[in-house]
Design a protein around this motif. Structure first.
Motif, PDB file in Angstrom:
ATOM      1  N   ASP A   1       4.307  -3.989  -1.443  1.00 29.85           N
ATOM      2  CA  ASP A   1       2.873  -3.761  -1.692  1.00 29.85           C
ATOM      3  C   ASP A   1       2.503  -2.319  -1.372  1.00 29.85           C
ATOM      4  O   ASP A   1       1.744  -1.682  -2.112  1.00 29.85           O
ATOM      5  CB  ASP A   1       2.014  -4.699  -0.834  1.00 29.85           C
ATOM      6  CG  ASP A   1       2.085  -6.147  -1.324  1.00 29.85           C
ATOM      7  OD1 ASP A   1       2.568  -6.357  -2.460  1.00 29.85           O
ATOM      8  OD2 ASP A   1       1.678  -7.045  -0.574  1.00 29.85           O
ATOM      9  N   ALA A   2       3.021  -1.796  -0.262  1.00 33.27           N
ATOM     10  CA  ALA A   2       2.716  -0.427   0.152  1.00 33.27           C
ATOM     11  C   ALA A   2       3.237   0.562  -0.884  1.00 33.27           C
ATOM     12  O   ALA A   2       2.551   1.528  -1.236  1.00 33.27           O
ATOM     13  CB  ALA A   2       3.322  -0.138   1.524  1.00 33.27           C
ATOM     14  N   VAL A   3       4.448   0.310  -1.380  1.00 28.07           N
ATOM     15  CA  VAL A   3       5.033   1.200  -2.387  1.00 28.07           C
ATOM     16  C   VAL A   3       4.165   1.179  -3.647  1.00 28.07           C
ATOM     17  O   VAL A   3       3.895   2.237  -4.242  1.00 28.07           O
ATOM     18  CB  VAL A   3       6.489   0.781  -2.702  1.00 28.07           C
ATOM     19  CG1 VAL A   3       6.995   1.478  -3.951  1.00 28.07           C
ATOM     20  CG2 VAL A   3       7.386   1.095  -1.523  1.00 28.07           C
ATOM     21  N   ARG A   4       3.714  -0.006  -4.030  1.00 30.46           N
ATOM     22  CA  ARG A   4       2.845  -0.102  -5.210  1.00 30.46           C
ATOM     23  C   ARG A   4       1.530   0.634  -4.980  1.00 30.46           C
ATOM     24  O   ARG A   4       0.992   1.266  -5.894  1.00 30.46           O
ATOM     25  CB  ARG A   4       2.577  -1.570  -5.543  1.00 30.46           C
ATOM     26  CG  ARG A   4       3.807  -2.270  -6.097  1.00 30.46           C
ATOM     27  CD  ARG A   4       3.449  -3.664  -6.606  1.00 30.46           C
ATOM     28  NE  ARG A   4       4.594  -4.285  -7.260  1.00 30.46           N
ATOM     29  CZ  ARG A   4       5.066  -5.495  -6.953  1.00 30.46           C
ATOM     30  NH1 ARG A   4       4.482  -6.228  -6.022  1.00 30.46           N
ATOM     31  NH2 ARG A   4       6.110  -5.985  -7.595  1.00 30.46           N
ATOM     32  N   ALA A   5       1.004   0.563  -3.760  1.00 26.88           N
ATOM     33  CA  ALA A   5      -0.246   1.260  -3.433  1.00 26.88           C
ATOM     34  C   ALA A   5      -0.055   2.774  -3.512  1.00 26.88           C
ATOM     35  O   ALA A   5      -0.931   3.494  -4.012  1.00 26.88           O
ATOM     36  CB  ALA A   5      -0.727   0.851  -2.042  1.00 26.88           C
TER      37      ALA A   5
END
Ligand code: C2E
Ligand code: MG
Ligand code: MG
Ligand code: MG
Length: 286
Positions: free
Chosen positions: A164-168
């Motif tokens: 999720d963090a990478v996508r953000a």
């Protein structure tokens, strides 16, 4: 046997000494930011075959007051174990973004197109991390796509929050690079699920590229996958002209390694840029 049997008592003091040295180094590291002992070097990432500068990777260095230069291979794992990596990573990101913005303002289009920063697994899991990066971009004014977040496969696969963090980060405009590719829990599904823009093929594979090795077959095969997926492939740890030539023949466009340049201070990167120094421009007027 006197201690009750079945134990090697001589072993414990050595383990204790190692633990002590670790604890001392960890304590010193916690002072390193305030004492101004940390700095970043930047290693060029170049275009093949001519070696034009395509970007740089920020690499942390620690000048310890008594031990001299301590390798990140030693203190980064230490900081990851005790959680201090979050603080350290924050400093790295702030410093790299400051430098990237300075280049952008001074050199415009001639500035390094991409500045890569290594992000550890622990940082990715920190709940407020993407928001911190967003704030840093906003206050610095840096064009987001100039910043590359280097993450490892293992870090991204760690937890759902990491992905999720990478996508953000990707949503903020950063480019995502998978570092040390091939050495972690390699999963090709990661190339499907994760918005990867750059794949950094690990040195351990590049080392074998000139021979008839399994590594050479894999390095050659990866170029087809990356081309098909519109991912940029960077060969890491290129040390010889022979390797650079083989990689170019295989279709690699980007490389990084001692054959081209070692990590260097930011001021030295400026000397590699395709710009006429301001002093020369002034000279030309006379
Ligand atoms: P990495 O991200 O894979 O960085 C590449 C490493 O390979 C660097 O080592 C670089 O100096 C070295 N290298 C580059 N070209 C060659 C070559 O041709 N031959 C050889 N033998 N080595 C080459 P360095 O700077 O010692 O960093 C080691 C690792 O420490 C990095 O591997 C990265 O995982 C970690 N690291 C460094 N800086 C940071 C940081 O700011 N944050 C975090 N989280 N990790 C960092
Ligand atoms: Mg890296
Ligand atoms: Mg790497
Ligand atoms: Mg590597």
């Amino acid at each position: 046997k006197n201690t009750g049997g079945g134990r090697c008592t001589w072993f414990d003091p050595i383990m204790d000494q190692i633990a002590d040295a670790d604890a001392r180094l960890a304590a010193d590291l916690r002072q390193a930011i305030a004492r101004d002992e940390l700095f970043l070097l930047y290693q060029p990432i170049v275009e093949l075959p001519h070696g034009r500068l395509a970007g740089v990777e920020a690499l942390i260095r620690w000048r310890h007051p008594t031990h001299g230069l301590v390798s990140p291979g030693v203190f980064i794992p230490l900081a990851e174990r005790n959680g201090y990596i979050v603080e350290l990573g924050r400093w790295v990101l702030r410093e790299a973004v400051r430098q990237a913005r300075e280049w952008e303002l001074a050199y415009g289009d001639a500035a390094p197109e991409k500045v890569s920063v290594n992000i550890s697994a622990r940082q990715l899991r920190e709940p407020g991390f993407p928001a911190e990066v967003a704030e840093l971009l906003r206050t610095s004014g840096l064009t987001p796509h100039r910043l590359v977040a280097e993450v490892t496969e293992t870090a991204v696969l760690g937890t759902g929050e990491s992905l999720d963090a990478v996508r953000a980060l990707h949503a903020l405009g950063l480019r995502i690079a998978l570092d040390d590719f091939g050495t972690g829990q390699s999963s090709l599904s990661l190339l499907v699920d994760c918005p990867v823009k750059v794949l950094k093929v690990d040195k351990s594979f590049v080392d074998g590229v000139t021979g008839a090795s399994a590594q050479a077959v894999i390095v050659d095969g990866l170029i087809g996958i990356t081309e098909g997926l519109k991912i940029e492939a960077v060969a890491e740890g290129v040390e010889t002209a022979d390797q650079a030539y083989r990689l170019h023949k295989m279709g690699y466009r980007f490389a990084q390694g001692f054959h081209f340049a070692r990590p260097m201070p930011g001021a030295d990167i400026a000397l590699l840029l395709d710009v006429v120094p301001a002093s020369r421009k002034v000279d030309n007027l006379h």
